[in-house]
Design a protein around this motif. Structure first.
Motif, PDB file in Angstrom:
ATOM      1  N   ALA A 159       0.523   6.743   6.225  1.00 35.66           N
ATOM      2  CA  ALA A 159       0.948   7.845   7.094  1.00 35.66           C
ATOM      3  C   ALA A 159      -0.229   8.755   7.422  1.00 35.66           C
ATOM      4  O   ALA A 159      -0.371   9.229   8.560  1.00 35.66           O
ATOM      5  CB  ALA A 159       2.063   8.637   6.425  1.00 35.66           C
ATOM      6  N   GLU A 160      -1.096   9.008   6.429  1.00 31.19           N
ATOM      7  CA  GLU A 160      -2.264   9.856   6.660  1.00 31.19           C
ATOM      8  C   GLU A 160      -3.186   9.244   7.706  1.00 31.19           C
ATOM      9  O   GLU A 160      -3.726   9.953   8.567  1.00 31.19           O
ATOM     10  CB  GLU A 160      -3.028  10.071   5.354  1.00 31.19           C
ATOM     11  N   ASP A 161      -3.382   7.930   7.633  1.00 26.55           N
ATOM     12  CA  ASP A 161      -4.236   7.251   8.615  1.00 26.55           C
ATOM     13  C   ASP A 161      -3.728   7.494  10.031  1.00 26.55           C
ATOM     14  O   ASP A 161      -4.494   7.805  10.944  1.00 26.55           O
ATOM     15  CB  ASP A 161      -4.278   5.746   8.342  1.00 26.55           C
ATOM     16  N   ILE A 162      -2.420   7.340  10.213  1.00 27.95           N
ATOM     17  CA  ILE A 162      -1.833   7.506  11.544  1.00 27.95           C
ATOM     18  C   ILE A 162      -1.905   8.955  11.997  1.00 27.95           C
ATOM     19  O   ILE A 162      -2.288   9.258  13.135  1.00 27.95           O
ATOM     20  CB  ILE A 162      -0.373   7.006  11.555  1.00 27.95           C
ATOM     21  N   LEU A 219       8.322   4.142   7.190  1.00 28.58           N
ATOM     22  CA  LEU A 219       7.578   5.358   7.520  1.00 28.58           C
ATOM     23  C   LEU A 219       8.327   6.205   8.544  1.00 28.58           C
ATOM     24  O   LEU A 219       8.343   7.432   8.461  1.00 28.58           O
ATOM     25  CB  LEU A 219       6.192   4.996   8.061  1.00 28.58           C
ATOM     26  N   LEU A 220       8.946   5.531   9.510  1.00 31.05           N
ATOM     27  CA  LEU A 220       9.690   6.246  10.553  1.00 31.05           C
ATOM     28  C   LEU A 220      10.932   6.934   9.984  1.00 31.05           C
ATOM     29  O   LEU A 220      11.224   8.093  10.296  1.00 31.05           O
ATOM     30  CB  LEU A 220      10.089   5.269  11.665  1.00 31.05           C
ATOM     31  N   VAL A 239       0.870  -1.181   0.000  1.00 31.79           N
ATOM     32  CA  VAL A 239       0.000   0.000   0.000  1.00 31.79           C
ATOM     33  C   VAL A 239       0.906   1.230   0.000  1.00 31.79           C
ATOM     34  O   VAL A 239       1.978   1.216   0.611  1.00 31.79           O
ATOM     35  CB  VAL A 239      -0.912   0.021   1.258  1.00 31.79           C
ATOM     36  N   LYS A 240       0.499   2.312  -0.665  1.00 32.99           N
ATOM     37  CA  LYS A 240       1.334   3.505  -0.741  1.00 32.99           C
ATOM     38  C   LYS A 240       1.602   4.074   0.647  1.00 32.99           C
ATOM     39  O   LYS A 240       0.704   4.180   1.477  1.00 32.99           O
ATOM     40  CB  LYS A 240       0.668   4.557  -1.622  1.00 32.99           C
ATOM     41  N   HIS A 241       2.872   4.473   0.867  1.00 29.71           N
ATOM     42  CA  HIS A 241       3.290   5.018   2.155  1.00 29.71           C
ATOM     43  C   HIS A 241       2.395   6.167   2.608  1.00 29.71           C
ATOM     44  O   HIS A 241       2.005   6.247   3.778  1.00 29.71           O
ATOM     45  CB  HIS A 241       4.731   5.549   2.074  1.00 29.71           C
TER      46      HIS A 241
END
Length: 368
Positions: free
Chosen positions: A116-119, A136-137, A110-112
């Motif tokens: 990231a937006e979800d989090i 992501l980190l 799934v696209k990064h």
């Protein structure tokens, strides 16, 4: 014997459990839930199917509901596979349904930016595979400075597939002061060392021995040459009256080879492994669970996400290198009080693996 209404006090969670027909707690739930609610570190030894997901999800959900809920992630659950990642996140959603708690699953394919937006929009639970989370980190797309609880599920498998360095790197991004829950189906020295490095005075819970195999499972071994395996497999499937059959191989290439061979011989078969697209793997597992596909070939890595009680036969096309993996594979059949059948193929080069398996389980496989 214990019941969830004795372990969990939150009425919303109990209502959700009742809808799911969850009433009686398993051993690991009975022992683990009170300790986790108290904030203790846990070193849990349990096979798949013992209810360990609920044993840590339920008290963590209840603890969060009893505190001030924020939009900062406070629980991080690390798992080795995408299938297990999605499975646990689905359980969290079911247990916390109707509450303000939010969760997300982070895995490859799934696209990064979407993850990231979800989090960053606000979640309480993150369930993730280490590799994608570390990506992501490192890209500084997310922060985990509010993590209060770290869960390492299927820790032995994460070590087996070389994720230890990723785990160490992730630790640098989360607070040192935290509650850490570690679960493993086996307890090799590497897992004990991991516990010492990650945990502080954990409570040890072991609900099944590593060598525990249900007495309802009949175990047999075929001694054969490598070039006899495919014809032998075809013959067994054609001769046996079976329902759902799960075939294990040690590699992705062999899994594909087995599925192709059986399909060409008019035995519809699907293979799943880490090279398959996520949507394809999900579709195959669902079709297998629904009985639309009777035969599934899998590697150990992705098989952790298969939770089907009606598997009537397990076939070890390749004997696993680690004997504990044999116990895990065979445990996929003979579940929920049903009888099961397990066949293993063994070549001369695999005899050393067979010896380790028989030593672990304390008995010999019946020769065919």
């Amino acid at each position: 014997m214990a019941y969830f209404h004795e372990l969990i006090k939150n009425t919303l969670i109990l209502q959700n459990l009742e809808e799911l027909q969850f009433f009686e707690a398993t051993d690991i739930q009975r022992e683990g839930i009170p300790l986790i609610r108290e904030g203790r570190d846990i070193f849990g030894v349990a096979q798949t199917g013992t209810g360990k997901t609920a044993s840590f999800c339920l008290p963590l959900i209840e603890n969060l509901l009893n505190s001030e809920i924020t939009k900062v992630p406070s629980v991080l659950i690390l798992v080795p596979t995408r299938e297990l990642c999605m499975q646990i996140e689905e359980n969290i959603q079911a247990f916390a349904k109707g509450s303000p708690l939010k969760s997300t699953a982070i895995y490859g394919g799934v696209k990064h930016i979407y993850q990231a937006e979800d989090i960053n929009q606000g979640v309480n639970f993150i369930v993730a595979t280490p590799g994608r989370l570390l990506d992501l980190l490192k890209k500084e797309l997310i922060k985990l400075t509010g993590i209060e609880v770290l869960v390492l599920d299927e820790a032995d498998r994460m070590l087996d597939i070389g994720l230890i360095e990723d785990l160490k790197q992730i630790l640098k991004f989360i607070p040192n002061r935290r509650q850490t829950l570690l679960y493993s189906a086996t307890v090799p020295e590497s897992i004990r060392k991991l516990s010492k490095n990650f945990q502080k005075s954990p409570a040890f819970i072991e609900v099944t021995r590593n060598s525990s195999i249900s007495s309802e499972i009949s175990q047999y071994v075929y001694h054969c040459e490598a070039n006899q395996k495919l014809p032998l497999l075809k013959q067994i499937i054609m001769d046996e009256a079976f329902g759902s059959v799960l075939i294990f191989t040690n590699s992705k290439n062999v899994a594909d080879e087995v599925a192709t061979y059986l399909t060409r011989n008019s035995i519809e078969t699907r293979a799943i492994h880490s090279d398959k697209k996520q949507a394809e793997r999900e579709k195959c597992i669902k079709q297998f669970a629904d009985g639309k596909i009777n035969i599934l070939v899998a590697t150990d890595l992705v098989a952790r996400g298969i939770d089907v009680e009606t598997v009537s036969m397990v076939i070890n096309f390749d004997l696993p290198i680690e004997p504990e993996a044999y116990v895990h594979r065979v445990g996929r059949t003979g579940r929920a009080g049903r009888s099961g059948l397990a066949y293993s193929f063994c070549t001369k080069s695999e005899l050393k693996y067979l010896e380790k398996i028989e030593k672990l389980i304390g008995g010999s496989l019946h020769p065919k």
